[in-house]
Design an enzyme around this catalytic site. Structure first.
Site, PDB file in Angstrom:
ATOM      1  N   LYS A   1      -8.397   3.580  -3.143  1.00  0.00           N
ATOM      2  CA  LYS A   1      -9.114   2.553  -3.924  1.00  0.00           C
ATOM      3  C   LYS A   1      -8.896   1.153  -3.323  1.00  0.00           C
ATOM      4  O   LYS A   1      -9.852   0.415  -3.067  1.00  0.00           O
ATOM      5  CB  LYS A   1      -8.653   2.577  -5.397  1.00  0.00           C
ATOM      6  CG  LYS A   1      -8.973   3.904  -6.086  1.00  0.00           C
ATOM      7  CD  LYS A   1      -8.563   3.922  -7.534  1.00  0.00           C
ATOM      8  CE  LYS A   1      -7.071   3.949  -7.782  1.00  0.00           C
ATOM      9  NZ  LYS A   1      -6.382   5.152  -7.269  1.00  0.00           N
ATOM     10  N   THR A   2      -7.633   0.815  -3.083  1.00  0.00           N
ATOM     11  CA  THR A   2      -7.318  -0.504  -2.520  1.00  0.00           C
ATOM     12  C   THR A   2      -7.897  -0.637  -1.114  1.00  0.00           C
ATOM     13  O   THR A   2      -8.430  -1.693  -0.749  1.00  0.00           O
ATOM     14  CB  THR A   2      -5.782  -0.704  -2.467  1.00  0.00           C
ATOM     15  OG1 THR A   2      -5.253  -0.331  -3.744  1.00  0.00           O
ATOM     16  CG2 THR A   2      -5.406  -2.118  -2.139  1.00  0.00           C
TER      17      THR A   2
ATOM     18  N   ASP B   1      -6.610  -4.607  -9.628  1.00  0.00           N
ATOM     19  CA  ASP B   1      -6.007  -3.284  -9.678  1.00  0.00           C
ATOM     20  C   ASP B   1      -5.604  -3.009 -11.132  1.00  0.00           C
ATOM     21  O   ASP B   1      -5.359  -3.952 -11.888  1.00  0.00           O
ATOM     22  CB  ASP B   1      -4.778  -3.253  -8.757  1.00  0.00           C
ATOM     23  CG  ASP B   1      -4.426  -1.847  -8.334  1.00  0.00           C
ATOM     24  OD1 ASP B   1      -5.160  -0.903  -8.698  1.00  0.00           O
ATOM     25  OD2 ASP B   1      -3.404  -1.673  -7.627  1.00  0.00           O
TER      26      ASP B   1
ATOM     27  N   THR C   1      -6.606   4.134 -12.531  1.00  0.00           N
ATOM     28  CA  THR C   1      -6.250   5.551 -12.540  1.00  0.00           C
ATOM     29  C   THR C   1      -6.645   6.158 -13.892  1.00  0.00           C
ATOM     30  O   THR C   1      -6.511   7.347 -14.096  1.00  0.00           O
ATOM     31  CB  THR C   1      -4.727   5.720 -12.345  1.00  0.00           C
ATOM     32  OG1 THR C   1      -4.060   4.849 -13.262  1.00  0.00           O
ATOM     33  CG2 THR C   1      -4.308   5.388 -10.934  1.00  0.00           C
TER      34      THR C   1
ATOM     35  N   ARG D   1      -1.547   8.692   0.513  1.00  0.00           N
ATOM     36  CA  ARG D   1      -0.259   7.977   0.539  1.00  0.00           C
ATOM     37  C   ARG D   1       0.908   8.941   0.783  1.00  0.00           C
ATOM     38  O   ARG D   1       1.848   8.615   1.505  1.00  0.00           O
ATOM     39  CB  ARG D   1      -0.054   7.199  -0.768  1.00  0.00           C
ATOM     40  CG  ARG D   1       1.265   6.426  -0.794  1.00  0.00           C
ATOM     41  CD  ARG D   1       1.360   5.437  -1.939  1.00  0.00           C
ATOM     42  NE  ARG D   1       0.354   4.398  -1.825  1.00  0.00           N
ATOM     43  CZ  ARG D   1      -0.446   4.022  -2.824  1.00  0.00           C
ATOM     44  NH1 ARG D   1      -0.347   4.597  -4.008  1.00  0.00           N
ATOM     45  NH2 ARG D   1      -1.315   3.078  -2.637  1.00  0.00           N
TER      46      ARG D   1
HETATM   47  P1  ADP Z   1      -4.917   3.576  -3.965  1.00  0.00           P
HETATM   48  O1  ADP Z   1      -5.368   2.150  -4.033  1.00  0.00           O
HETATM   49  O2  ADP Z   1      -5.946   4.547  -4.450  1.00  0.00           O
HETATM   50  O3  ADP Z   1      -3.577   3.809  -4.633  1.00  0.00           O
HETATM   51  P2  ADP Z   1      -4.655   3.054  -1.096  1.00  0.00           P
HETATM   52  O4  ADP Z   1      -6.004   2.538  -0.764  1.00  0.00           O
HETATM   53  O5  ADP Z   1      -3.545   2.061  -1.220  1.00  0.00           O
HETATM   54  O6  ADP Z   1      -4.711   3.973  -2.416  1.00  0.00           O
HETATM   55  O7  ADP Z   1      -4.284   4.177   0.011  1.00  0.00           O
HETATM   56  C1  ADP Z   1      -2.970   4.568   0.310  1.00  0.00           C
HETATM   57  C2  ADP Z   1      -2.798   4.670   1.820  1.00  0.00           C
HETATM   58  O8  ADP Z   1      -3.618   5.709   2.325  1.00  0.00           O
HETATM   59  C3  ADP Z   1      -3.193   3.402   2.565  1.00  0.00           C
HETATM   60  O9  ADP Z   1      -2.233   3.149   3.576  1.00  0.00           O
HETATM   61  C4  ADP Z   1      -4.514   3.724   3.227  1.00  0.00           C
HETATM   62  O10 ADP Z   1      -4.578   3.171   4.493  1.00  0.00           O
HETATM   63  C5  ADP Z   1      -4.500   5.234   3.337  1.00  0.00           C
HETATM   64  N1  ADP Z   1      -5.829   5.805   3.075  1.00  0.00           N
HETATM   65  C6  ADP Z   1      -6.304   6.228   1.871  1.00  0.00           C
HETATM   66  N2  ADP Z   1      -7.531   6.739   1.985  1.00  0.00           N
HETATM   67  C7  ADP Z   1      -7.862   6.652   3.306  1.00  0.00           C
HETATM   68  C8  ADP Z   1      -9.017   7.046   4.069  1.00  0.00           C
HETATM   69  N3  ADP Z   1     -10.066   7.648   3.487  1.00  0.00           N
HETATM   70  N4  ADP Z   1      -9.025   6.798   5.399  1.00  0.00           N
HETATM   71  C9  ADP Z   1      -7.975   6.212   5.998  1.00  0.00           C
HETATM   72  N5  ADP Z   1      -6.842   5.832   5.336  1.00  0.00           N
HETATM   73  C10 ADP Z   1      -6.773   6.050   4.003  1.00  0.00           C
END
Ligand code: ADP
Length: 337
Positions: A66-67, A111, A160, A219
């Site tokens: 998401k981030t 977030d 979430t 992650r």
């Molecule tokens: P969320 O915001 O959903 O908790 P993040 O965007 O922070 O998740 O993702 C966690 C990690 O996984 C980050 O370091 C991100 O670079 C990596 N990541 C997640 N999805 C992808 C994707 N589709 N392609 C490349 N890297 C990803």
């Protein structure tokens, strides 16, 4: 150990590493083809019209991108991104201060948007719809509303818990995407991509093994990759092969299905303490000395996706697959739900 596979928890060094490993363009995002296509069209259209991008909501379990999407969108739009969290905005003035300082067309990433208080949320409605800020001055019969023009901006919300985002707020997003768990193949690609970024040499079967056991979550895959890299360094190996990956996963106590100790304890409690009768969330959380929220947003979605537990109107039960694989064979065929 628990923190290891809880994608909700992050320490400072992980934050820094995560930032450096984030995709920097839509093309660097692994999988998510439908989302990327839709977002690309929205971006191209906004750019052509010289307007701010429409507001976008991302929802789904933690650690799934998401981030990353929020950062990539701002980058592709070539606009600044500002980051905040629904839980830190305490007073309406906190949000007003952020909104009035935004640059034209910039992105505000919120977030945990489900944690916004209602009085703060209400400021967002006119801001998102008409780019105006309504400020109430005074109290009682003398109260007046002052309307301030805001710059054009884009809210990117992440949550979430979609069910906790109010209807009126949800309606104000032009687009809403559910980011689901990754397939093993997508996570394998992700492990290979992050290995290149970390200058780590890894064989494809090792990357697949990490992917298979990473709770379908980006992650966690990155976290395991780092531990496997450490093991290779300690063992003096230049290349990460399947054997090192296996050995590390064993030490981390992650089983063949990718379940950690807490996942297995959830199954064990339902099977052994409750004989697979439906268990309510709060009872389950109390038995595990865990927060109901963590069980609900982190553990349960994964176990349900894996087909190991299911929700019934009366509570959680272990499925036939779960009973067979986690010591509940004697309960097969006894279904009271
Ligand atoms: P969320 O915001 O959903 O908790 P993040 O965007 O922070 O998740 O993702 C966690 C990690 O996984 C980050 O370091 C991100 O670079 C990596 N990541 C997640 N999805 C992808 C994707 N589709 N392609 C490349 N890297 C990803």
């Amino acid at each position: 150990m628990r923190d290891f596979t809880d994608p909700n928890t992050k320490n400072e060094s992980e934050e820094i590493l995560e930032r450096s490993l984030r995709p920097s363009s839509l093309s660097e995002i692994i999988g998510r083809e439908v989302e990327k296509k839709n977002i690309q069209i929205m971006i191209d259209s906004a750019k052509k019209r010289s307007k701010a991008l429409d507001h976008i909501l991302f929802h789904g379990p933690p650690g799934l991108g998401k981030t990353s999407f929020a950062y990539v969108i701002a980058k592709e739009m070539a606009v600044p991104i500002h980051i905040t969290n629904g839980s830190v905005l305490d007073k309406p003035g906190d949000l007003a201060a952020i909104l009035t300082s935004l640059e034209n067309n910039s992105v505000l990433f919120i977030d945990e948007i489900h944690r916004l208080k209602l009085n703060i949320e209400e400021i967002l409605y006119p801001a998102m719809e008409d780019s105006v800020l309504d400020i109430v001055i005074g109290k009682g019969p003398n109260a007046r509303t002052l309307r301030l023009e805001l710059p054009q901006f884009t809210i990117i919300g992440a949550t979430t818990k979609l069910s906790m985002v109010s209807g009126p707020l949800r309606d104000r997003f032009g687009m809403s995407f559910r980011l689901d768990f990754y397939s093993d193949e997508e996570l394998q690609q992700l492990v290979l991509q992050k290995s290149r970024m970390l200058n780590v040499n890894i064989e494809e079967p090792a990357a697949l093994e990490i992917a298979r056991r990473a709770r379908m979550t980006a992650r966690i895959a990155i976290r395991i990759l780092k531990r496997v890299r450490d093991m290779a360094v300690v063992d003096g190996r230049e290349v990460i092969d399947y054997e090192i990956a296996q050995k590390t996963l064993g030490l981390l106590d992650i089983d063949d299905n990718g379940l950690d100790m807490l996942d297995r304890n959830i199954l064990k409690i339902i099977i052994e303490h409750f004989n697979n009768r439906p268990v309510g969330l709060s009872t389950l959380a109390a038995s595990l000395s865990e927060e109901p929220d963590t069980i609900e947003t982190v553990y349960e979605p994964f176990l349900i996706k894996k087909g190991l537990i299911k929700r019934t109107p009366k509570g959680r039960v272990v499925t036939h697959i779960g009973l067979r694989e986690y010591g509940g064979e004697h309960l097969l065929g006894i279904e009271e739900y």
